[in-house]
Enzyme design. Structure first.
Site, PDB file in Angstrom:
ATOM      1  N   HIS A 120       9.052  -1.566  -5.218  1.00 18.35           N
ATOM      2  CA  HIS A 120       9.782  -2.163  -4.069  1.00 18.35           C
ATOM      3  C   HIS A 120      10.770  -3.113  -5.075  1.00 18.35           C
ATOM      4  O   HIS A 120      10.554  -3.695  -6.136  1.00 18.35           O
ATOM      5  CB  HIS A 120       8.775  -3.111  -3.339  1.00 18.35           C
ATOM      6  N   ASP A 197       1.952  -6.345  -8.249  1.00 23.07           N
ATOM      7  CA  ASP A 197       2.420  -6.482  -6.908  1.00 23.07           C
ATOM      8  C   ASP A 197       1.336  -5.827  -5.997  1.00 23.07           C
ATOM      9  O   ASP A 197       1.538  -4.873  -5.749  1.00 23.07           O
ATOM     10  CB  ASP A 197       3.855  -5.535  -6.776  1.00 23.07           C
ATOM     11  N   GLN A 200       0.954  -4.298  -0.737  1.00 22.22           N
ATOM     12  CA  GLN A 200       0.614  -3.232   0.047  1.00 22.22           C
ATOM     13  C   GLN A 200      -0.953  -3.034  -0.051  1.00 22.22           C
ATOM     14  O   GLN A 200      -1.807  -2.698   0.568  1.00 22.22           O
ATOM     15  CB  GLN A 200       1.158  -1.978  -0.101  1.00 22.22           C
ATOM     16  N   LYS A 224       0.738  -9.020   5.579  1.00 21.54           N
ATOM     17  CA  LYS A 224       0.052  -7.452   5.373  1.00 21.54           C
ATOM     18  C   LYS A 224      -1.360  -7.534   5.832  1.00 21.54           C
ATOM     19  O   LYS A 224      -1.701  -6.242   5.920  1.00 21.54           O
ATOM     20  CB  LYS A 224       0.480  -7.029   4.030  1.00 21.54           C
ATOM     21  N   CYS A 364      13.457  -0.609   0.898  1.00 24.10           N
ATOM     22  CA  CYS A 364      13.644  -1.398  -0.036  1.00 24.10           C
ATOM     23  C   CYS A 364      13.276  -0.933  -1.372  1.00 24.10           C
ATOM     24  O   CYS A 364      12.620  -1.719  -2.227  1.00 24.10           O
ATOM     25  CB  CYS A 364      12.845  -2.829   0.347  1.00 24.10           C
TER      26      CYS A 364
END
Ligand code: C6P
Length: 419
Positions: A120, A197, A200, A224, A364
């Site tokens: 992302h 990261d 998600q 999220k 993105c």
């Protein structure tokens, strides 16, 4: 799993276009259960005050509630020290903090910074710009045709002994899950600092530091995992955080300010300048409690069922191109689809007319989308409160869309009106 669970989310009762609301944009943001909304409301109604500043009752109540969430998060990702948990605005700010503070202090000219092609923008641009500032080499690990990390590319970049490897746990475009533990072990052996990261990943399984292997930083967002927007987490190893300079300056992050220089507060406050999103953090605490009550393993198992189900159904629809691998094994329930000759935004609008909310666009993730020569896809992302019936509605709507878009617009020659 979900008839009872769905009752926890008042918004799921909504109708769109007089049809049941089918929310399949969970990768953009999840919905909030009533418990999260109530916890935030309770703070504003009963003990609204700033934290870490007042000696009066309310301020202490607010501080206790706020700080107790730090402990919940430490337990959620299985780390021993609450000093390693930093509140930010979201994954984006967490990664920018590491790039600006750790990156500025440690990366030198000629060093290698590595990312992957599936990142992302939030885990790509901060490193790209750091590399530019420092005259470091910026290396991108390429993907296989089914959009997984290419083993040859991993070897190529590993041989460059990167100073930093910044990698996502799970792609927001394809749902591909990366094997972080084995990658972290290999990159650690060549001396890399590993930044994960988990924007998600955190929503789709039991993400704990021991399971991720020797990683150094982990970033994720509250929104999220059913918490409010505006709050994020950065976890970092204490030894690294101790040596890093502050990212922002102001209140709370300071112990002494002289005319010419200042002294920084201890961890984690050194990285938390200014008044935080107190209600947001309290809401995140309620979201963590909610996740723990449901059980993350149970969530993972249920979502795996949805993933297999949708993959099986999509396979049979001619003309629908699905990005990423066809097997459920290394995938989360995130499905990016493209239909030849139909723009992703038109498809998303058609689905919206059926009450189904999906995201259309580049998600993105320009580096991935441009490499695939695919400017936009239509992405359906499921959560634990989605049902197999909703999966059917999505798949059937995809089938219907083919008939809808195949219809020729009427022209004067076939009965249309001349304008
Ligand atoms: N992806 C999506 O629709 P923030 O905005 O800071 O909470 O999270 C940024 C981010 C970082 N990494 C990954 C893998 C992400 O998916 C996201 C957010 C949303 O895909 C909004 S663009």
């Amino acid at each position: 799993m979900n008839e009872l669970i769905r009752r926890d989310f008042p918004i799921l009762d909504r109708k769109i276009e007089n049809k049941p609301f089918v929310y399949l944009d969970n990768a953009a943001t999840s919905q909030r259960p009533k418990k999260v909304i109530d916890a935030m409301m309770k703070y504003y109604v009963h003990y609204n005050a700033n934290v870490h500043r007042g000696v009066y009752h309310l301020s202490q109540e607010a501080t206790d509630a706020f700080e107790s969430v730090r402990g919940k998060i430490a337990r959620f990702i299985a780390v021993a020290s609450e000093r390693e948990i930093i509140f930010t605005k979201g994954t984006t700010e967490s990664i920018n903090l590491v790039a600006a503070s750790y990156g500025e202090a440690n990366v030198k000219e000629g060093d290698v910074i590595a990312v992957t092609r599936m990142e992302h923008h939030a885990n790509f641009v901060p490193w790209q710009q750091l590399a530019k500032r420092k005259k470091a080499r910026f290396e991108i690990i390429g993907l296989t045709p089914d959009l997984r990390l290419d083993p040859k590319e991993i070897d190529r970049v590993l041989a460059l002994k990167p100073k930093i490897l910044a990698i996502s746990l799970l792609s927001n475009v394809t749902g591909v899950v990366n094997p972080i533990a084995s990658l972290a072990t290999r990159f650690k052996m060549v001396g890399s600092t590993i930044v994960v990261d988990a924007a998600q990943g955190i929503a789709h399984g039991e993400v704990t530091i021991d399971r991720l292997g020797p990683v150094d930083f982990l970033a994720f967002s509250s929104h999220k995992i059913c918490g409010p927007t505006g709050v994020g987490i950065l976890w970092g190893r204490e030894a690294l955080l101790e040596k890093m300079p502050p990212y922002q300056f102001g209140g709370n992050m300071i112990t002494h300010v002289g005319d010419l220089d200042s002294e920084w507060n201890e961890l984690p406050h050194k990285f938390e300048a200014g008044t935080p999103d107190i209600a947001g953090v309290i809401g995140l605490g309620a979201a963590i409690d909610y996740f723990e009550t449901l059980g993350r393993v149970r969530i993972e198992e249920y979502e795996h069922k949805i993933t297999s189900y949708v993959l099986q159904k999509i396979k049979d629809i001619a003309c629908v191109k699905l990005l990423g691998p066809r097997e459920a094994l290394h995938r989360a329930p995130i499905f990016s689809v493209a239909i030849d000759g139909v723009h992703a935004h038109d498809l998303a609008t058609f689905l919206d007319m059926q009450g189904i909310s999906v995201r259309a666009g580049h998600h993105c993730a320009h580096p991935l989308m441009f490499a695939m020569k695919c400017p936009a896809t239509c992405r359906a992302s499921f959560s634990f409160y989605n049902t197999l019936e909703e999966a059917d509605l999505f798949v059937n709507a995809l089938k219907e869309s083919q008939k809808f878009f195949a219809k020729k617009p009427k022209s004067p020659e076939n009965g249309g009106v001349k304008v």
